[in-house]
Write a protein that holds these residues in place. Structure first.
Motif, PDB file in Angstrom:
ATOM      1  N   HIS A 298      -7.118  -0.559  -2.211  1.00  0.00           N
ATOM      2  CA  HIS A 298      -6.780  -0.065  -0.868  1.00  0.00           C
ATOM      3  C   HIS A 298      -7.990  -0.166   0.047  1.00  0.00           C
ATOM      4  O   HIS A 298      -7.887  -0.623   1.187  1.00  0.00           O
ATOM      5  CB  HIS A 298      -6.335   1.397  -0.932  1.00  0.00           C
TER       6      HIS A 298
ATOM      7  N   HIS B  72       0.839  -1.202   0.000  1.00  0.00           N
ATOM      8  CA  HIS B  72       0.000   0.000   0.000  1.00  0.00           C
ATOM      9  C   HIS B  72       0.881   1.263   0.000  1.00  0.00           C
ATOM     10  O   HIS B  72       0.665   2.187  -0.780  1.00  0.00           O
ATOM     11  CB  HIS B  72      -0.904  -0.044   1.242  1.00  0.00           C
TER      12      HIS B  72
ATOM     13  N   GLU C 108      -9.697   7.453   2.459  1.00  0.00           N
ATOM     14  CA  GLU C 108      -9.640   6.944   1.080  1.00  0.00           C
ATOM     15  C   GLU C 108     -11.031   6.842   0.440  1.00  0.00           C
ATOM     16  O   GLU C 108     -11.149   6.989  -0.779  1.00  0.00           O
ATOM     17  CB  GLU C 108      -8.894   5.615   1.037  1.00  0.00           C
TER      18      GLU C 108
ATOM     19  N   GLU D 260       1.091   4.241  -2.915  1.00  0.00           N
ATOM     20  CA  GLU D 260       0.877   5.684  -2.676  1.00  0.00           C
ATOM     21  C   GLU D 260       2.097   6.488  -3.145  1.00  0.00           C
ATOM     22  O   GLU D 260       1.942   7.562  -3.732  1.00  0.00           O
ATOM     23  CB  GLU D 260       0.580   5.966  -1.202  1.00  0.00           C
TER      24      GLU D 260
ATOM     25  N   GLU E 224      -7.241   2.610  -5.859  1.00  0.00           N
ATOM     26  CA  GLU E 224      -7.954   2.973  -4.628  1.00  0.00           C
ATOM     27  C   GLU E 224      -8.958   1.895  -4.222  1.00  0.00           C
ATOM     28  O   GLU E 224      -9.148   1.632  -3.036  1.00  0.00           O
ATOM     29  CB  GLU E 224      -8.672   4.315  -4.841  1.00  0.00           C
TER      30      GLU E 224
HETATM   31 FE   LIG Z   1      -4.912   4.946  -1.579  1.00  0.00          FE
END
Ligand SMILES: [Fe+2]
Ligand SMILES: [Fe+2]
Length: 182
Positions: free
Chosen positions: A132, A44, A98, A48, A129
């Protein structure tokens, strides 16, 4: 197609925030023991940081340059909440944040006049996304006992802060047409 200075400021804010988020998650990965969690957090974090790279490349492709800034979503949350102190707090805040980012990017993508180069980057962000959001939700749902009970309480608290941070950003950066319900 031209890009406005206001939109460039927005892209630069995204860039700085992606990098800040990646660094927060990377630091968290340094302190956990669970192997699966180390893998998730490291991946993760890397995504990013890659998002920061993609926004930087996007800004350059538009003929501009990234601008140094310390203003990020994460800096604003920290100012409002203090630094989150536990894994549970960081991941719950990540989930709330998020979700908001996802909605914000959808709104930015659909906005008439968004530059095709920016649209392409936004599409890539949205795809990442979703991943995530889903792993963090799985992790939160898998907690038990007092930790599980704390999740909805933290969620409610963070949603209020998130809405206030977004409201303030709209006004500071004049993101009027990017307003989205939190
Ligand atoms: Fe993210
Ligand atoms: Fe991202």
């Amino acid at each position: 197609m031209e890009i406005t200075d206001r939109e460039l400021t927005l892209l630069n804010f995204y860039r700085a925030s992606e990098l800040h988020g990646g660094l927060v998650l990377g630091r968290l990965a340094q302190h956990v023991r669970d192997t699966e969690l180390i893998l998730r957090l490291t991946a993760h974090s890397a995504e990013e940081v890659m998002h920061a790279q993609l926004w930087t490349e996007t800004i350059i492709a538009l003929g501009e340059r990234p601008r140094p800034t310390s203003d990020t979503y994460q800096a604003r949350y920290a100012a409002a909440l203090g630094a989150p102190s536990s894994l549970l707090e960081v991941l719950t805040l990540t989930q709330v944040f998020e979700r908001g980012v996802y909605r914000h990017f959808v709104t930015h993508l659909r906005r008439p006049g968004t530059h095709p180069i920016v649209q392409k980057t936004l599409r890539r962000m949205l795809a990442d996304e979703r991943g995530h959001l889903s792993w963090v939700k799985e992790w939160l749902d898998a907690q038990t006992g007092a930790r599980r009970a704390a999740v909805p309480v933290l969620m409610r608290r963070y949603r209020v802060v998130d809405a206030e941070v977004r409201r303030q950003l709209m006004s500071d950066y004049e993101w009027g047409e990017l307003a989205c319900a939190s």
